[in-house]
Motif scaffolding. Sequence first.
Motif, mmCIF file in Angstrom:
data_model
loop_
_atom_site.group_PDB
_atom_site.id
_atom_site.type_symbol
_atom_site.label_atom_id
_atom_site.label_comp_id
_atom_site.label_asym_id
_atom_site.label_seq_id
_atom_site.Cartn_x
_atom_site.Cartn_y
_atom_site.Cartn_z
ATOM 1 N N LYS A 1 0.929 -1.229 -0.140
ATOM 2 C CA LYS A 1 0.030 -0.023 0.168
ATOM 3 C C LYS A 1 0.939 1.175 -0.222
ATOM 4 O O LYS A 1 0.550 2.547 -0.381
ATOM 5 N N GLU B 1 5.367 3.584 -3.845
ATOM 6 C CA GLU B 1 6.624 3.921 -4.051
ATOM 7 C C GLU B 1 6.958 5.123 -5.022
ATOM 8 O O GLU B 1 8.136 5.567 -4.878
ATOM 9 N N LYS B 2 6.125 5.174 -5.778
ATOM 10 C CA LYS B 2 6.359 6.342 -6.723
ATOM 11 C C LYS B 2 6.177 7.687 -5.961
ATOM 12 O O LYS B 2 6.683 8.611 -6.353
ATOM 13 N N LYS B 3 5.243 7.789 -5.059
ATOM 14 C CA LYS B 3 5.205 8.932 -4.129
ATOM 15 C C LYS B 3 6.424 9.261 -3.205
ATOM 16 O O LYS B 3 6.906 10.503 -2.961
ATOM 17 N N ARG B 4 6.713 8.074 -2.684
ATOM 18 C CA ARG B 4 7.595 8.125 -1.438
ATOM 19 C C ARG B 4 7.423 9.068 -0.394
ATOM 20 O O ARG B 4 6.331 9.275 -0.321
ATOM 21 N N GLY B 5 8.472 9.264 0.457
ATOM 22 C CA GLY B 5 8.071 10.257 1.583
ATOM 23 C C GLY B 5 7.604 9.730 2.560
ATOM 24 O O GLY B 5 7.184 8.451 2.301
ATOM 25 N N ASP B 6 7.147 10.460 3.661
ATOM 26 C CA ASP B 6 6.119 9.989 4.580
ATOM 27 C C ASP B 6 4.744 9.624 4.023
ATOM 28 O O ASP B 6 4.313 10.620 3.477
ATOM 29 N N GLN B 7 4.263 8.557 4.709
ATOM 30 C CA GLN B 7 2.799 8.256 3.968
ATOM 31 C C GLN B 7 2.110 7.494 5.381
ATOM 32 O O GLN B 7 2.360 6.644 5.870
ATOM 33 N N ASN B 8 0.863 8.223 5.439
ATOM 34 C CA ASN B 8 0.009 7.627 6.228
ATOM 35 C C ASN B 8 -0.959 6.637 5.702
ATOM 36 O O ASN B 8 -1.552 6.919 4.534
ATOM 37 N N MET C 1 2.072 5.404 10.044
ATOM 38 C CA MET C 1 2.950 6.436 9.462
ATOM 39 C C MET C 1 4.120 5.343 9.004
ATOM 40 O O MET C 1 5.029 4.773 9.685
ATOM 41 N N THR D 1 7.997 5.724 6.879
ATOM 42 C CA THR D 1 9.164 6.467 6.426
ATOM 43 C C THR D 1 10.186 5.704 5.901
ATOM 44 O O THR D 1 10.451 4.691 6.824
ATOM 45 N N PRO D 2 10.229 5.881 4.553
ATOM 46 C CA PRO D 2 11.653 5.211 4.143
ATOM 47 C C PRO D 2 12.723 5.444 4.807
ATOM 48 O O PRO D 2 12.854 6.785 5.382
#
Lengths: 244, 757
Positions: free
Chosen positions: A146, A149-156, A171, A173-174
């Motif tokens: 979910k 990977e295209k968006k990257r960054g922190d994702q909720n 949350m 975070t890569p």
Amino acid sequence: MIRKFILIFILLFLASCGSPQDYSQTYIIVMNRKKIGTEVVNEKTDRNGNRTCIAEQALDSGPNAKDKKQRIIKTKMVIPKGQLFPSSYAYDSDTDSSYEIKVEDGKIINTNKTQEESEVKQIPFDPGMPMLSLTSYHTIDYWIRKYDEKKRGDQNIQTYLFPSASIVKIMVTPSNTILPDHDNKELKIKNYEIEVDNEINILLWVDQDNRLYRMFIQGPNIEVIREDLFLKIEKDYKQQGENL
Amino acid sequence: MSKQVYKNNNKWGILARTMMMTTILSLVFSSLIFAAGGGRYEVDPWSFGVMADTQWTNSEDPEGANPEYVSAALARAIEDEFIDNGVKFVIQVGDLTDRAGDDGMAARAAAAQPLFDAGIGFFPLRGNHETYGYLYGRDTEYVVNIPGYKAAFPQTQNLSNTFGATNFSWPSSTDDLLKGLSYSFDYGDEGNNARFVIVDVEATYFKETKIEDEPIDDDYNPEKYGEAWYYLGWIVYKATATVPGGSVKEGAYYRISTSGTSPKPSTNFYGYEKTYPFETFIAKVKYDINGTEFWPGMQQEWISAQLDINTRGTEHAFVLSHRGLMGTNHADGFFGSSPASKPQTQIPFYKSLADNGVRYMLSGHDHLHNRALVTSPALDENNELIKGKPGDYQIQQIIHMAGSTKFYGPGSLDSFSYTKQRETQISQDLYNVGYYIYTIDGPRVNVDYYADSTGDFQDNDDYPHGQDVIDEETGEIIEANNPLYLPDLDFVKQESFGYSTNGKQFLIAQNGSYKVVKDSFGGTAAKILDGTNNSSTKDETPTVTGSIQAVDDNGNLLFDSKGEPIYVQEVDADGNPVVDNDGKPVYKQGIISAPRALNKLVNTGWIANPDDKSTPHRKHFWNRYWKNPWNKFWNKWYKNVVKNDLKSDIFSIWGMSEIGEADKTDNYVLSMTFDFNRMTLLGAGNIGIATYVNGKWKNAVNENFGGKKRFVLGPYKSKYGLGTYGIDPKTKTAWAVLNYNADFAVAGGINTVQFKR
């Protein structure tokens, strides 16, 4: 005649092979640097693309247990093609605890069984939301997809967290964390820091197919290590005359 | 007084006059001159070495030269270089071993014995790997091998092997735990000395904590909540009465959740209670290493006191730690798990360095060479981190190349918790082994980074250059790479950099002009008249694509009120925001991590003209002897044209060379003012910008990489090529077209053949 024979042989050979999408893996569960159990996962994908994942955990009893017999926990999960949430999920412990979660009529039906009682809850179902169990470790394979990977960054990632199937905010975070016995450059794996419900922090490493490679769950302080890596680490331990 | 002395020694005057006449006559017939004067200055520079991680990461050691997971063979090879360079001591910035253990500490100490035998000190500090003994059964006492470390390295506690280091200090801590882990010491004479502040931020002990010893406050009060236990990683209670909040049944296990806005009782154990039943997993004692680090904020008072420029009594100060302010590979660092950790304690640290003239933070941990300017984080009015915005203080961080069998590359920029915009890259070198020589030279510090000329090292079992190539048919080795054996090392200078406490610093981006470089000192001004940073070199940051994050007018990343990133939404041809089938915004995709351009960080510095301190009697000698016009002419000719003395202060410049090019820089034109009034015969080309080579000031253009030497009387013109130098009477300056950095001064006698005194 010979051609027919070869064709039959090839067909038989192919029939004997599993689907190229089938997957199996063994994980070692570690607590306080001690191996306390295993999780063996077998995933099969049918011709329609639906996946059935059967997992079995064999866990040592706790330090205060009178009966030192290993406990067996089995789970079965069916995930329809292209879905994030299983159409059915069953958790069954050989002690006294089990639960079953399925989707019916646009609702999540959660049936929680103990020796004493059976409790049923209904939860509105959002098909866009994935599920995760923090104790059935392989479920992270499906959940981490979910993460965009295209968006990257922190994702909720709003998630149904089993066994309650309650919705929690997780949350992701890569990251690029390296453990002492774990060389990420050599393994070419992805690493994430995950915060569950503002409470539990997880360090996660997955391989190029988003399959769980290693996971450290702070809070319960449990580490899950893919068997091949574990054996490599264990070899080093043994060379020091130590055992895990 | 001086005059009296001279008169009383008239015979010496006659002798000197005779010798001088002989010399002058010799000069008339010969171009050879015994150069007098022009000494450099009265400070004796001294050096220290820096090396990093010496982890032997393999179980095998066929050479038998790398005991106890210490890459001792590499360490000794590097130490041989230090010995040859005559350093006073060596600092290793952590990860002395791969797997710790008391035997590991002793093995690293033994590998330093050649330094001790040469009268050279060795001052280590701990890295994270020094705390990993328990993971490998090498810390059987569960003491983080700290007694073993302190025993192996008594010099960190000022007990022995200090080799001239003085003024040892360490932060106060219970049972002196930090003594010898964090420590500082001084080295050198007044005006030419430095303080080394070594900050240990690694775990220090195993905590056996009994549940009854947990700090009791309203949230963890057994009397209030019921009997307490440890359960997995939590503290749990068994409700014996109505728990505050009323949501927990009597007899149920619960914990105090901190996930909400305020702590409250919770029976949510995320399913662990099913898999790990309370009754069999609760305990009254826990035992772990976590949380025993003394993070910089806990040592800041001591750090600030040691760095205080008003009291420390040293010209320079350096701060050293294993983990740096901003990792290149590792996200974890000096302040915690990422460069964004503990921002409130970061500001005082950065400020303490900036306020006290500390230029460099030295670290290791990444097994690569990386220099960058790192800026402090910014806090809002509530003292909370402003994500993505740089703060007010800046320090140069030097991540030191290792001497290990493990090599890392840079991490992607989005894996550092939105902190990489606080970093400006200067230089980078990967997959090599190397060392550094720091030279303290009065107000100046010069650093030379050396690495193996072959480089391209491989990891672990493939160290140094891969497996042997074997002919499959014959089984013969057709290419012997000798895995796990020390290769032939050829250490070559990769770059030099430095600073001076009386100089300036200029950041020159690629394609930027060097003309901004201007500095002055006393009567001398120096500036670059022409030159461009022609570098197009980038670091090796991996390329990653993702949603483009919005930035403000200053280029700072934007976040919403919850601290989550704001992305740039795609717009259609009409300028309307694009959404997907579910109505969710579609974000603009692009590169969010990519190789970054390396900038040039140019530093300048000064040393006063030592020849300006001529004694009065010497001046009198010259004035008396050359009283007739003819002699005066020869006097001026001698002093201005032949005598190799300085006519300006000494100007130092660093930072214009490319990594891997040693000292070679872009072509640039340096101009310096000088004491023009005494000059004669300027057209001879014997006065000009000089550099100090083998004990003499020589024409600076002689030392260029290529070019054609040519003298011009007049101003610099852009058509002049490399090697042209001149005197501009109108501006009373000397100038030269150069392509290296060094010490420069205007000097006479720069083209005469000189003998060493």
